[in-house]
Motif scaffolding. Sequence first.
Motif, mmCIF file in Angstrom:
data_model
loop_
_atom_site.group_PDB
_atom_site.id
_atom_site.type_symbol
_atom_site.label_atom_id
_atom_site.label_comp_id
_atom_site.label_asym_id
_atom_site.label_seq_id
_atom_site.Cartn_x
_atom_site.Cartn_y
_atom_site.Cartn_z
ATOM 1 N N GLY A 35 -3.316 16.067 -14.886
ATOM 2 C CA GLY A 35 -4.354 16.432 -13.938
ATOM 3 C C GLY A 35 -4.086 17.741 -13.229
ATOM 4 N N VAL A 36 -2.974 18.427 -13.554
ATOM 5 C CA VAL A 36 -2.632 19.703 -12.920
ATOM 6 C C VAL A 36 -2.777 20.817 -13.944
ATOM 7 N N CYS A 37 -3.473 21.908 -13.574
ATOM 8 C CA CYS A 37 -3.696 23.018 -14.497
ATOM 9 C C CYS A 37 -2.381 23.732 -14.772
ATOM 10 N N LYS A 38 -2.092 23.947 -16.055
ATOM 11 C CA LYS A 38 -0.832 24.606 -16.414
ATOM 12 C C LYS A 38 -0.976 26.125 -16.482
ATOM 13 N N PHE A 39 -2.239 26.625 -16.349
ATOM 14 C CA PHE A 39 -2.472 28.069 -16.351
ATOM 15 C C PHE A 39 -2.368 28.610 -14.931
ATOM 16 N N SER A 40 -1.931 29.828 -14.839
ATOM 17 C CA SER A 40 -1.977 30.508 -13.549
ATOM 18 C C SER A 40 -3.431 30.865 -13.247
ATOM 19 N N SER A 41 -3.724 31.175 -11.984
ATOM 20 C CA SER A 41 -5.093 31.533 -11.607
ATOM 21 C C SER A 41 -5.575 32.730 -12.408
ATOM 22 N N ARG A 47 -9.408 33.667 -19.243
ATOM 23 C CA ARG A 47 -10.019 32.884 -20.310
ATOM 24 C C ARG A 47 -11.519 32.675 -20.092
ATOM 25 N N CYS A 48 -11.943 32.717 -18.828
ATOM 26 C CA CYS A 48 -13.361 32.503 -18.509
ATOM 27 C C CYS A 48 -14.156 33.800 -18.447
ATOM 28 N N ARG A 49 -13.459 34.938 -18.501
ATOM 29 C CA ARG A 49 -14.115 36.220 -18.276
ATOM 30 C C ARG A 49 -14.790 36.715 -19.558
ATOM 31 N N THR A 50 -16.017 37.222 -19.421
ATOM 32 C CA THR A 50 -16.750 37.806 -20.541
ATOM 33 C C THR A 50 -16.309 39.263 -20.727
ATOM 34 N N PRO A 51 -16.664 39.880 -21.871
ATOM 35 C CA PRO A 51 -16.267 41.280 -22.096
ATOM 36 C C PRO A 51 -16.740 42.242 -21.012
ATOM 37 N N ASP A 52 -17.844 41.932 -20.318
ATOM 38 C CA ASP A 52 -18.314 42.837 -19.271
ATOM 39 C C ASP A 52 -17.690 42.535 -17.912
ATOM 40 N N GLY A 53 -16.707 41.624 -17.893
ATOM 41 C CA GLY A 53 -15.944 41.375 -16.672
ATOM 42 C C GLY A 53 -16.451 40.247 -15.809
ATOM 43 N N LYS A 54 -17.524 39.571 -16.214
ATOM 44 C CA LYS A 54 -18.065 38.503 -15.391
ATOM 45 C C LYS A 54 -17.387 37.171 -15.696
ATOM 46 N N LYS A 61 -18.779 27.952 -13.072
ATOM 47 C CA LYS A 61 -17.486 27.997 -12.392
ATOM 48 C C LYS A 61 -16.356 27.828 -13.397
ATOM 49 N N CYS A 62 -15.255 28.505 -13.133
ATOM 50 C CA CYS A 62 -14.099 28.441 -14.020
ATOM 51 C C CYS A 62 -13.146 27.366 -13.535
ATOM 52 N N ASP A 63 -12.871 26.390 -14.375
ATOM 53 C CA ASP A 63 -11.967 25.288 -14.041
ATOM 54 C C ASP A 63 -10.848 25.249 -15.057
ATOM 55 N N CYS A 64 -9.728 25.839 -14.661
ATOM 56 C CA CYS A 64 -8.538 25.851 -15.531
ATOM 57 C C CYS A 64 -8.843 26.428 -16.914
ATOM 58 N N GLY A 65 -9.479 27.589 -16.914
ATOM 59 C CA GLY A 65 -9.752 28.281 -18.162
ATOM 60 C C GLY A 65 -10.966 27.812 -18.906
ATOM 61 N N VAL A 66 -11.705 26.853 -18.347
ATOM 62 C CA VAL A 66 -12.904 26.312 -18.983
ATOM 63 C C VAL A 66 -14.093 26.539 -18.070
ATOM 64 N N CYS A 67 -15.189 27.036 -18.637
ATOM 65 C CA CYS A 67 -16.393 27.283 -17.856
ATOM 66 C C CYS A 67 -17.219 26.014 -17.707
ATOM 67 N N ILE A 68 -17.542 25.677 -16.467
ATOM 68 C CA ILE A 68 -18.467 24.581 -16.173
ATOM 69 C C ILE A 68 -19.807 25.224 -15.843
ATOM 70 N N CYS A 69 -20.744 25.178 -16.773
ATOM 71 C CA CYS A 69 -22.002 25.913 -16.636
ATOM 72 C C CYS A 69 -22.954 25.204 -15.684
ATOM 73 N N GLU A 70 -23.725 26.031 -14.970
ATOM 74 C CA GLU A 70 -24.727 25.503 -14.054
ATOM 75 C C GLU A 70 -25.949 25.063 -14.850
ATOM 76 N N CYS A 82 -20.628 30.234 -20.853
ATOM 77 C CA CYS A 82 -21.990 30.101 -20.294
ATOM 78 C C CYS A 82 -22.864 31.290 -20.680
ATOM 79 N N ASP A 83 -22.640 31.819 -21.876
ATOM 80 C CA ASP A 83 -23.380 32.999 -22.307
ATOM 81 C C ASP A 83 -24.526 32.661 -23.255
ATOM 82 N N CYS A 84 -24.791 31.385 -23.449
ATOM 83 C CA CYS A 84 -25.879 30.979 -24.333
ATOM 84 C C CYS A 84 -27.000 30.325 -23.535
#
Length: 486
Positions: A35-41, A47-54, A61-70, A82-84
């Motif tokens: 239950g604890v993220c092993k990645f640093s912030s 891992r969640c960042r798109t090529p244009d920096g978003k 929202k980014c949760d431990c390297g995984v995008c939770i899309c709205e 969340c680019d689709c």
Amino acid sequence: MHTEALVQSILVPLFLILLTTVEDTLLQSVSQVGGVCKFSSESSLRRCRTPDGKICSGRGKCDCGVCICEATDPGKFYGPRCDCHDWVCSTYDGTTCNDRGYCDCGMCECDEGWFGDACQFQEECNLPSKKSKALCKNPEGVVCSNRGTCHCGSCMCNNKDNRGLVTGRFCECDDSECLDEDTGEVCGGHGQCYCGNCYCASGWHGDKCEFQCDISPWESKRRCKARDGKICSNRGTCVCGECNCHDLDPSGEWGDIHGDTCECDERTCHQTYDRYTDGYCTGHGQCNCGTCDCKEGWAGKKCEHPLSCSLSLESSMKKCQGTSNWPCFGRGQCQCGQCACYPPGDSRVTGKNCECDDRQCENISGDICGGYGYCSCGRCICEDGWFGKLCQFPRSCDLSKVQSKKLCETSDGVMCSGKGSCHCGQCICRPQDWWVSGEYCECDDRECDKHDGLICTGNGLCNCGNCECWDGWMGNACEIWVGAEY
């Protein structure tokens, strides 16, 4: 083959959604231990960042390297970042890829025999070149609005930048008007563009969907609801809990529609709506939130009746109404039981109760009865060999039934949009449905603005949902008289 394509169009998107869900679940489980993220912030955000920096394309929202899309209207974002989204697969008639394929991350995968961004073009075409070209002409008679090429009766719009900004059945729409000046995204990435206008996702507003509300959509609507339960009294737009009232004043100054929920409509205080003269309450009263408070010696809804008149208000109005529901058929002013027709001096509006309006015999171009008849008290009397409300249909026909039917079919193959019959390559819309109009019976004239209960205020023609005003009149409902003084 059709059944296989249908099954494929259903199963493939379901498989993609399932696969995406499984991938996200696996990545989430690998990235977390106990239950604890092993990645640093920093690593998680990378891992969640798109090529244009978003981060998550700005849509999650980014949760431990995984995008939770709205999950937002008008569609749901998905994908690893969340680019689709599938908005661009939706066509103007509300279908997805014209029901000839399935949507994969905003791209239409077409069934066999079809191609195009929305699967709108057929690979094999049996239409003669002349008929194909005729189907591609816009209402002004220009093929594909000079912004595309014609293929089998459908327009292929020119989009050299590959952004698909020239759209519409006749390439008449310029969706570059939806581009956000700062980000360059269509509707700021928070809405869908239809023919140059942005339709924003829930919680977003502005011409380019650039502003976000800090209250819920439910709370926003609650604040905008008038006493009759209508949002902004159907006279405005609700934006973050506040009503932006529709102002019909062409000068852009404070208008006749106002109030916290646009409940006040002072247009009803005008005998003839005319912003450029003192027409409120016929000059014999004061307008208070759409209701006339008459001066002494005057009465009536618009203070139009002098109490010195030998007739009562009811008797005066009854004499002016005749067989209509409106005094003077909505085309004049009732003065002590007699109608003064307007516009003054216009010989086309006549009769004891202004019941004859020969403007009704004119088409958009101003031709009387199409040149094949004459006008009698607002109705066309057609010459032999012609019929129709404006004598626009010839009784004889040189086309075969097959040829005629082809010319009456819409781009999706429906004859007269299912709302009329075909005669010699022209659609005759169902007369019992008075609001149906258009070359292919595709228009709903109920969408035309009204004033005092009259479509286009009786001062113009309803053309596919928009009022085309006669000379001397303007406004969304042709309610503003800008001609000569009375």
